[in-house]
Design a protein around this motif. Structure first.
Motif, PDB file in Angstrom:
ATOM      1  N   ILE A 215       6.995  -7.585  -6.557  1.00 53.87           N
ATOM      2  CA  ILE A 215       6.771  -8.740  -7.293  1.00 53.87           C
ATOM      3  C   ILE A 215       6.408  -8.210  -8.552  1.00 53.87           C
ATOM      4  O   ILE A 215       5.685  -7.285  -8.968  1.00 53.87           O
ATOM      5  N   LYS A 216       6.393  -9.200  -9.759  1.00 54.70           N
ATOM      6  CA  LYS A 216       5.951  -9.083 -10.945  1.00 54.70           C
ATOM      7  C   LYS A 216       4.758 -10.160 -11.323  1.00 54.70           C
ATOM      8  O   LYS A 216       5.183 -11.407 -10.855  1.00 54.70           O
ATOM      9  N   LEU A 217       3.881  -9.834 -11.793  1.00 52.24           N
ATOM     10  CA  LEU A 217       2.588 -10.956 -12.312  1.00 52.24           C
ATOM     11  C   LEU A 217       2.360 -10.889 -13.510  1.00 52.24           C
ATOM     12  O   LEU A 217       2.443  -9.769 -14.282  1.00 52.24           O
ATOM     13  N   ARG A 218       2.281 -11.963 -14.236  1.00 50.57           N
ATOM     14  CA  ARG A 218       1.632 -12.224 -15.486  1.00 50.57           C
ATOM     15  C   ARG A 218       0.261 -12.438 -15.467  1.00 50.57           C
ATOM     16  O   ARG A 218      -0.136 -13.639 -14.879  1.00 50.57           O
ATOM     17  N   VAL A 219      -0.825 -11.760 -16.029  1.00 52.01           N
ATOM     18  CA  VAL A 219      -2.223 -11.972 -15.852  1.00 52.01           C
ATOM     19  C   VAL A 219      -2.717 -12.345 -17.066  1.00 52.01           C
ATOM     20  O   VAL A 219      -2.333 -12.061 -18.151  1.00 52.01           O
ATOM     21  N   THR A 220      -3.797 -13.390 -17.127  1.00 54.67           N
ATOM     22  CA  THR A 220      -4.215 -13.914 -18.316  1.00 54.67           C
ATOM     23  C   THR A 220      -5.234 -13.074 -19.202  1.00 54.67           C
ATOM     24  O   THR A 220      -5.383 -13.377 -20.171  1.00 54.67           O
ATOM     25  N   GLN A 221      -5.812 -11.995 -18.566  1.00 53.52           N
ATOM     26  CA  GLN A 221      -6.403 -11.176 -19.528  1.00 53.52           C
ATOM     27  C   GLN A 221      -6.200  -9.683 -18.887  1.00 53.52           C
ATOM     28  O   GLN A 221      -5.682  -9.435 -17.849  1.00 53.52           O
ATOM     29  N   PRO A 222      -6.245  -8.512 -19.824  1.00 47.54           N
ATOM     30  CA  PRO A 222      -5.799  -7.363 -19.385  1.00 47.54           C
ATOM     31  C   PRO A 222      -6.698  -6.917 -18.447  1.00 47.54           C
ATOM     32  O   PRO A 222      -7.612  -6.777 -18.102  1.00 47.54           O
ATOM     33  N   LEU A 223      -5.993  -6.123 -17.380  1.00 45.21           N
ATOM     34  CA  LEU A 223      -6.498  -5.325 -16.322  1.00 45.21           C
ATOM     35  C   LEU A 223      -6.205  -3.773 -16.718  1.00 45.21           C
ATOM     36  O   LEU A 223      -5.439  -3.339 -17.521  1.00 45.21           O
ATOM     37  N   PHE A 224      -7.218  -3.082 -16.142  1.00 44.88           N
ATOM     38  CA  PHE A 224      -7.201  -1.538 -16.152  1.00 44.88           C
ATOM     39  C   PHE A 224      -6.923  -0.954 -15.029  1.00 44.88           C
ATOM     40  O   PHE A 224      -7.618  -0.662 -14.338  1.00 44.88           O
ATOM     41  N   VAL A 225      -5.345  -0.738 -15.156  1.00 42.96           N
ATOM     42  CA  VAL A 225      -4.796  -0.230 -13.706  1.00 42.96           C
ATOM     43  C   VAL A 225      -4.229   1.326 -13.820  1.00 42.96           C
ATOM     44  O   VAL A 225      -3.930   1.753 -14.813  1.00 42.96           O
ATOM     45  N   ASP A 226      -4.247   1.914 -12.691  1.00 42.14           N
ATOM     46  CA  ASP A 226      -3.628   3.067 -12.275  1.00 42.14           C
ATOM     47  C   ASP A 226      -2.486   2.884 -11.334  1.00 42.14           C
ATOM     48  O   ASP A 226      -2.524   1.947 -10.408  1.00 42.14           O
ATOM     49  N   GLN A 227      -1.655   3.776 -11.146  1.00 42.16           N
ATOM     50  CA  GLN A 227      -0.689   3.682 -10.211  1.00 42.16           C
ATOM     51  C   GLN A 227      -1.302   3.710  -8.590  1.00 42.16           C
ATOM     52  O   GLN A 227      -2.451   4.598  -8.591  1.00 42.16           O
ATOM     53  N   TYR A 228      -1.084   3.175  -7.817  1.00 42.26           N
ATOM     54  CA  TYR A 228      -1.859   3.274  -6.508  1.00 42.26           C
ATOM     55  C   TYR A 228      -1.685   4.315  -5.932  1.00 42.26           C
ATOM     56  O   TYR A 228      -2.866   4.970  -5.044  1.00 42.26           O
ATOM     57  N   GLN A 229      -0.533   5.279  -5.857  1.00 41.12           N
ATOM     58  CA  GLN A 229      -0.603   6.645  -5.403  1.00 41.12           C
ATOM     59  C   GLN A 229      -1.700   7.623  -6.038  1.00 41.12           C
ATOM     60  O   GLN A 229      -2.061   8.525  -5.405  1.00 41.12           O
ATOM     61  N   THR A 230      -2.062   7.231  -7.182  1.00 46.34           N
ATOM     62  CA  THR A 230      -2.878   8.075  -7.935  1.00 46.34           C
ATOM     63  C   THR A 230      -4.368   7.759  -7.945  1.00 46.34           C
ATOM     64  O   THR A 230      -5.530   8.329  -8.249  1.00 46.34           O
ATOM     65  N   ASN A 231      -4.661   6.474  -7.756  1.00 43.43           N
ATOM     66  CA  ASN A 231      -5.882   5.900  -7.522  1.00 43.43           C
ATOM     67  C   ASN A 231      -6.040   4.609  -6.763  1.00 43.43           C
ATOM     68  O   ASN A 231      -5.526   3.744  -7.161  1.00 43.43           O
ATOM     69  N   HIS A 232      -6.574   4.707  -5.618  1.00 44.07           N
ATOM     70  CA  HIS A 232      -6.444   3.601  -4.648  1.00 44.07           C
ATOM     71  C   HIS A 232      -7.611   2.497  -5.062  1.00 44.07           C
ATOM     72  O   HIS A 232      -7.294   1.128  -4.921  1.00 44.07           O
ATOM     73  N   GLN A 233      -8.430   2.784  -5.837  1.00 41.48           N
ATOM     74  CA  GLN A 233      -9.539   1.828  -6.408  1.00 41.48           C
ATOM     75  C   GLN A 233      -8.848   0.909  -7.478  1.00 41.48           C
ATOM     76  O   GLN A 233      -8.880  -0.343  -7.303  1.00 41.48           O
ATOM     77  N   THR A 234      -8.530   1.774  -8.438  1.00 41.61           N
ATOM     78  CA  THR A 234      -7.949   0.781  -9.572  1.00 41.61           C
ATOM     79  C   THR A 234      -6.587   0.670  -9.536  1.00 41.61           C
ATOM     80  O   THR A 234      -5.849  -0.095 -10.412  1.00 41.61           O
ATOM     81  N   GLY A 235      -5.722   0.830  -8.414  1.00 41.12           N
ATOM     82  CA  GLY A 235      -4.336   0.671  -8.250  1.00 41.12           C
ATOM     83  C   GLY A 235      -4.300  -0.526  -7.210  1.00 41.12           C
ATOM     84  O   GLY A 235      -2.891  -0.611  -6.705  1.00 41.12           O
ATOM     85  N   SER A 236      -5.437  -1.123  -6.978  1.00 44.38           N
ATOM     86  CA  SER A 236      -4.931  -2.068  -5.771  1.00 44.38           C
ATOM     87  C   SER A 236      -5.977  -3.461  -6.026  1.00 44.38           C
ATOM     88  O   SER A 236      -6.704  -3.289  -7.150  1.00 44.38           O
ATOM     89  N   PHE A 237      -5.119  -4.600  -5.579  1.00 37.78           N
ATOM     90  CA  PHE A 237      -6.081  -6.142  -6.120  1.00 37.78           C
ATOM     91  C   PHE A 237      -5.827  -6.754  -4.957  1.00 37.78           C
ATOM     92  O   PHE A 237      -5.043  -6.504  -4.002  1.00 37.78           O
ATOM     93  N   ILE A 238      -6.324  -7.846  -5.165  1.00 34.82           N
ATOM     94  CA  ILE A 238      -5.940  -8.969  -3.998  1.00 34.82           C
ATOM     95  C   ILE A 238      -5.666 -10.763  -4.748  1.00 34.82           C
ATOM     96  O   ILE A 238      -6.162 -10.496  -5.986  1.00 34.82           O
ATOM     97  N   LEU A 239      -4.842 -11.410  -4.082  1.00 39.95           N
ATOM     98  CA  LEU A 239      -4.540 -12.641  -4.707  1.00 39.95           C
ATOM     99  C   LEU A 239      -5.355 -13.566  -3.814  1.00 39.95           C
ATOM    100  O   LEU A 239      -5.239 -13.457  -2.842  1.00 39.95           O
ATOM    101  N   VAL A 240      -5.868 -14.617  -4.526  1.00 40.47           N
ATOM    102  CA  VAL A 240      -6.761 -15.662  -3.951  1.00 40.47           C
ATOM    103  C   VAL A 240      -6.235 -16.985  -4.410  1.00 40.47           C
ATOM    104  O   VAL A 240      -6.017 -17.199  -5.670  1.00 40.47           O
TER     105      VAL A 240
END
Length: 443
Positions: free
Chosen positions: A398-423
């Motif tokens: 899917i594609k998401l539009r977020v209200t403020q910038p996130l600092f992300v990496d590809q999940y394959q290269t960093n599991h912590q900064t490449g993952s999230f949850i929706l609530v």
């Protein structure tokens, strides 16, 4: 991955901290397979034969087995800890168990086999070094075997061990084992699993679990426990440099600590040392690490998964959700997220235009679903691009539009900064686990 504070029964787990998470001799593995493939029995056999259960536990299991009318000790009860699980005869949640041998410590995540609990498999495998997939020798490779292998690959689990169980019920046939191995290998080739091993076992009888089996002289490989003890596991699977999401800004009120300003959090990747130049996001300002403090005092370096407080030489406006990284190796700063998700909400589906809270590392924001690229059929790996909604346990991009910038990496290269949850903000239920740009290698 992270979880919300409430309603997170399907979320990606923060594993219990019985063993130090950074220990070099620690191996985490998740079991998965179809219903009644013998996952709980296999784990029970590992615990029993490796002599890592207490006498009162064994006595309790023997008594329950007797009460059920069994003429044998049901070792599956060692992992099926909930009363409701025992009454239904199935594992309905992720059960974490711990044991150790002289060579290594282990954390086991026993996940359910039912298709409706795919979200629990995601929970158990999210921190695993090894995915242990069970296949019933009588039934062969089933839908859940394929589903769990796909999920393990999607979650970046580096090692897959396929245990062909219940070999005692097919007369320990080499032909049956080879046919299953051939079929499984053909499917897994489309995912390009990094490392895959096949072991014929009988969890009930103990063949090739801890001790070698005299019933299968044709098998020349190691036992399951020996394989798990010898398996090389990287201490840090994150392939990028320093990532330090700020969780809390510490400003003590004592007079003697008036000038103290520290940024507390858990190191997501890389190594930080006093004197290192760092970049702070989203400000883009650079500074130098003055010191790194812990509950036990200052340290010379910090690395995953240490919880530390970082002090900088410059006064910079930093708050919860910001990130400290290297000046020449920073994550992508974006409000548009392209990700794979596992949908976990049984009461509602995901559709375009829906809005959710999103938690990425220590930062909360709001996100809107801009579009659904496709849904994945985990059996055929076919992409359904005509889909308009995503339901419980389905995997989609899917594609998401977020209200403020996130600092992300590809999940394959960093599991912590490449993952999230929706609530879901109306119920505070975790409805999806997401992996930024995550596609199984070769898929």
């Amino acid at each position: 991955m992270t979880t919300a504070t409430e309603g997170t029964e399907g979320a990606v787990a923060q594993e219990p901290g019985v063993y130090e998470a950074g220990s070099t001799d620690l191996l985490r593995f998740a079991t998965a397979g179809s219903v009644d493939d013998g996952k709980s029995t296999l784990i029970g056999r590992l615990l029993f034969d490796s002599k890592t259960i207490f006498e009162d536990q064994l006595e309790s299991v023997e008594q329950v087995s007797k009460d059920r009318g069994n003429d044998y000790t049901d070792l599956a009860l060692l992992t099926d800890g909930l009363r409701s699980e025992r009454e239904q005869g199935i594992t309905i949640d992720v059960a974490y168990r711990y044991f150790a041998t002289p060579k290594r410590k282990f954390i086991i995540a026993d996940t359910p086999g039912h298709i409706q609990y795919t979200r629990n498999m995601v929970t158990g495998a999210s921190t695993a070094d090894v995915a242990l997939i069970l296949v019933d020798a009588r039934k062969g490779v089933l839908e859940q075997s394929r589903r769990h292998t796909f999920l393990a690959t999607l979650l970046g689990v580096p090692h897959v061990v396929v245990c062909v169980n219940k070999m005692d019920l097919v007369d320990y046939s080499e032909e049956v084992f080879e046919n299953i191995r051939s079929e499984f290998t053909e499917f897994a080739a489309r995912l390009r699993v990094p490392d895959m091993t096949f072991i014929p076992v009988s969890a009930l009888k103990g063949d090739n679990v801890v001790d070698r089996s005299a019933n299968m002289p044709w098998y020349e490989g190691t036992t399951l426990l020996s394989h798990l003890e010898r398996l090389h596991v990287a201490s840090d699977r994150n392939l990028v440099d320093v990532r330090f999401p700020v969780q809390y800004v510490i400003r003590p009120q004592q007079n003697d600590a008036r000038d103290y300003r520290g940024y507390a959090g858990t190191v997501a990747s890389g190594v930080m040392k006093p004197g290192d130049r760092v970049l702070t996001l989203p400000s883009g300002l650079e500074s130098t690490i003055e010191s790194i403090d812990t509950a036990d005092g200052p340290v010379d370096e910090a690395y995953p998964p240490m919880s530390v407080t970082v002090r900088l030489t410059d006064e910079i406006d930093i708050s919860r959700g910001d990130m400290i990284c290297r000046p020449n190796n920073s994550p992508t700063v974006t409000q548009d997220i392209d990700a794979q998700i596992c949908w976990m909400d049984e009461s509602a589906s995901l559709t375009q235009g829906k809005k959710y809270a999103i938690k990425h590392t220590t930062r909360w924001a709001r996100a809107m679903v801009k579009g659904i690229n496709y849904r994945v059929d985990v059996n055929t790996l076919h992409r359904d691009e005509e889909v308009s909604e995503i339901k419980l346990n389905e995997i989609a991009r899917i594609k998401l539009r977020v209200t403020q910038p996130l600092f992300v990496d590809q999940y394959q290269t960093n599991h912590q900064t490449g993952s999230f949850i929706l609530v879901d903000e109306s119920t505070n239920r975790t409805v999806a686990a997401g992996m930024v740009g995550a596609v199984p290698h070769g898929y």
